[in-house]
Write a protein that holds these residues in place. Structure first.
Motif, PDB file in Angstrom:
ATOM      1  N   ARG A 202     -11.177   1.471  -7.624  1.00 28.31           N
ATOM      2  CA  ARG A 202     -10.648   2.615  -8.386  1.00 28.31           C
ATOM      3  C   ARG A 202      -9.186   2.867  -8.036  1.00 28.31           C
ATOM      4  NH1 ARG A 202     -15.911   5.115  -7.103  1.00 28.31           N
ATOM      5  NH2 ARG A 202     -17.183   4.979  -8.984  1.00 28.31           N
ATOM      6  N   VAL A 203      -8.862   2.772  -6.755  1.00 30.58           N
ATOM      7  CA  VAL A 203      -7.469   2.966  -6.317  1.00 30.58           C
ATOM      8  C   VAL A 203      -6.585   1.878  -6.922  1.00 30.58           C
ATOM      9  CG1 VAL A 203      -5.927   2.895  -4.318  1.00 30.58           C
ATOM     10  CG2 VAL A 203      -8.053   4.198  -4.200  1.00 30.58           C
ATOM     11  N   ASP A 204      -7.055   0.630  -6.856  1.00 28.81           N
ATOM     12  CA  ASP A 204      -6.285  -0.479  -7.437  1.00 28.81           C
ATOM     13  C   ASP A 204      -6.092  -0.290  -8.935  1.00 28.81           C
ATOM     14  OD1 ASP A 204      -6.159  -1.627  -4.941  1.00 28.81           O
ATOM     15  OD2 ASP A 204      -7.716  -3.136  -5.322  1.00 28.81           O
ATOM     16  N   MET A 205      -7.150   0.141  -9.618  1.00 25.32           N
ATOM     17  CA  MET A 205      -7.052   0.366 -11.069  1.00 25.32           C
ATOM     18  C   MET A 205      -6.052   1.484 -11.378  1.00 25.32           C
ATOM     19  SD  MET A 205      -8.889  -1.754 -12.802  1.00 25.32           S
ATOM     20  CE  MET A 205      -9.166  -0.946 -14.358  1.00 25.32           C
ATOM     21  N   ALA A 206      -6.065   2.540 -10.581  1.00 25.03           N
ATOM     22  CA  ALA A 206      -5.129   3.648 -10.792  1.00 25.03           C
ATOM     23  C   ALA A 206      -3.696   3.174 -10.574  1.00 25.03           C
ATOM     24  CB  ALA A 206      -5.461   4.808  -9.859  1.00 25.03           C
ATOM     25  N   GLU A 207      -3.494   2.377  -9.519  1.00 22.66           N
ATOM     26  CA  GLU A 207      -2.155   1.837  -9.255  1.00 22.66           C
ATOM     27  C   GLU A 207      -1.716   0.921 -10.395  1.00 22.66           C
ATOM     28  OE1 GLU A 207      -2.476  -0.085  -5.464  1.00 22.66           O
ATOM     29  OE2 GLU A 207      -2.421   1.803  -4.343  1.00 22.66           O
ATOM     30  N   PHE A 208      -2.631   0.059 -10.849  1.00 26.41           N
ATOM     31  CA  PHE A 208      -2.313  -0.856 -11.944  1.00 26.41           C
ATOM     32  C   PHE A 208      -1.965  -0.075 -13.208  1.00 26.41           C
ATOM     33  CE2 PHE A 208      -3.786  -3.325 -15.649  1.00 26.41           C
ATOM     34  CZ  PHE A 208      -2.921  -4.405 -15.535  1.00 26.41           C
TER      35      PHE A 208
ATOM     36  N   GLU B 180     -20.544  -0.744   2.024  1.00 24.62           N
ATOM     37  CA  GLU B 180     -19.409  -1.622   1.733  1.00 24.62           C
ATOM     38  C   GLU B 180     -19.127  -1.660   0.228  1.00 24.62           C
ATOM     39  OE1 GLU B 180     -20.050  -5.492   3.413  1.00 24.62           O
ATOM     40  OE2 GLU B 180     -20.283  -4.693   5.442  1.00 24.62           O
ATOM     41  N   GLY B 181     -20.213  -1.660  -0.544  1.00 26.78           N
ATOM     42  CA  GLY B 181     -20.051  -1.661  -2.009  1.00 26.78           C
ATOM     43  C   GLY B 181     -19.365  -0.399  -2.484  1.00 26.78           C
ATOM     44  N   LYS B 182     -19.762   0.728  -1.903  1.00 25.66           N
ATOM     45  CA  LYS B 182     -19.120   2.002  -2.266  1.00 25.66           C
ATOM     46  C   LYS B 182     -17.647   1.971  -1.887  1.00 25.66           C
ATOM     47  CE  LYS B 182     -23.041   5.203  -2.141  1.00 25.66           C
ATOM     48  NZ  LYS B 182     -23.599   6.378  -1.464  1.00 25.66           N
ATOM     49  N   ALA B 183     -17.352   1.460  -0.696  1.00 25.96           N
ATOM     50  CA  ALA B 183     -15.958   1.365  -0.259  1.00 25.96           C
ATOM     51  C   ALA B 183     -15.187   0.419  -1.186  1.00 25.96           C
ATOM     52  CB  ALA B 183     -15.878   0.877   1.184  1.00 25.96           C
ATOM     53  N   GLY B 184     -15.837  -0.667  -1.574  1.00 23.66           N
ATOM     54  CA  GLY B 184     -15.206  -1.613  -2.506  1.00 23.66           C
ATOM     55  C   GLY B 184     -14.920  -0.962  -3.851  1.00 23.66           C
ATOM     56  N   MET B 185     -15.859  -0.160  -4.327  1.00 22.41           N
ATOM     57  CA  MET B 185     -15.656   0.540  -5.603  1.00 22.41           C
ATOM     58  C   MET B 185     -14.504   1.531  -5.491  1.00 22.41           C
ATOM     59  SD  MET B 185     -17.565  -0.603  -7.960  1.00 22.41           S
ATOM     60  CE  MET B 185     -17.507   0.691  -9.180  1.00 22.41           C
ATOM     61  N   THR B 186     -14.439   2.220  -4.339  1.00 18.52           N
ATOM     62  CA  THR B 186     -13.336   3.160  -4.127  1.00 18.52           C
ATOM     63  C   THR B 186     -12.009   2.407  -4.131  1.00 18.52           C
ATOM     64  OG1 THR B 186     -14.758   4.626  -2.853  1.00 18.52           O
ATOM     65  CG2 THR B 186     -12.390   4.889  -2.558  1.00 18.52           C
TER      66      THR B 186
END
Length: 129
Positions: free
Chosen positions: A51-57, A42-48
């Motif tokens: 990362r997606v949210d950061m890229a979008e931001f 779950e932590g890995k999925a959360g990090m992914t």
């Protein structure tokens, strides 16, 4: 008739009851490990996702920045055009004042020249006459 089974653990024989308790503890520890493995997943999925949210931001921020820069450039162009128009009007007004002053000086000079010519003619007539 009771059957006794002995399990050897670390060199010591365990009774069936002790073996069941050890097996139960082992099962609990395996369940904890499974939970931790699931948490890590779950932590890995959360990090992914992070990362997606950061890229979008980052993409949104970059786009907003481009828009902001374009707006500031447009505002600057308008301000420069206004400044240029105001400066041109001021310079034109100052030039008109200077031309008017020059014309007044020329008229005064012309009048002084006329007066001087009249005086010279009068003196010539007195000398000739």
């Amino acid at each position: 008739m009771a059957t006794s089974v002995s399990v050897v653990s670390g060199g010591a024989a365990l009774t069936p009851h002790q073996g069941l308790r050890a097996l139960h503890r082992l099962h609990q520890q395996c369940s904890k490990i499974d939970g931790l493995v699931a948490d890590v997943g779950e932590g890995k999925a959360g990090m992914t996702n992070l990362r997606v949210d950061m890229a979008e931001f980052k993409a949104e921020l970059k786009a907003d920045l481009k828009v902001s820069v374009a707006e500031q450039k447009a505002d600057l162009k308008v301000s420069m055009a206004e400044f240029k128009a105001e400066l041109k009007a001021e310079l034109k007004a100052e030039l008109q004042v200077s031309v008017a002053e020059l014309k007044a000086c020329m008229a005064e000079l012309k009048a002084d020249l006329k007066t001087g010519m009249t005086e010279v003619k009068a003196e010539l007539q007195v000398q000739q006459g």
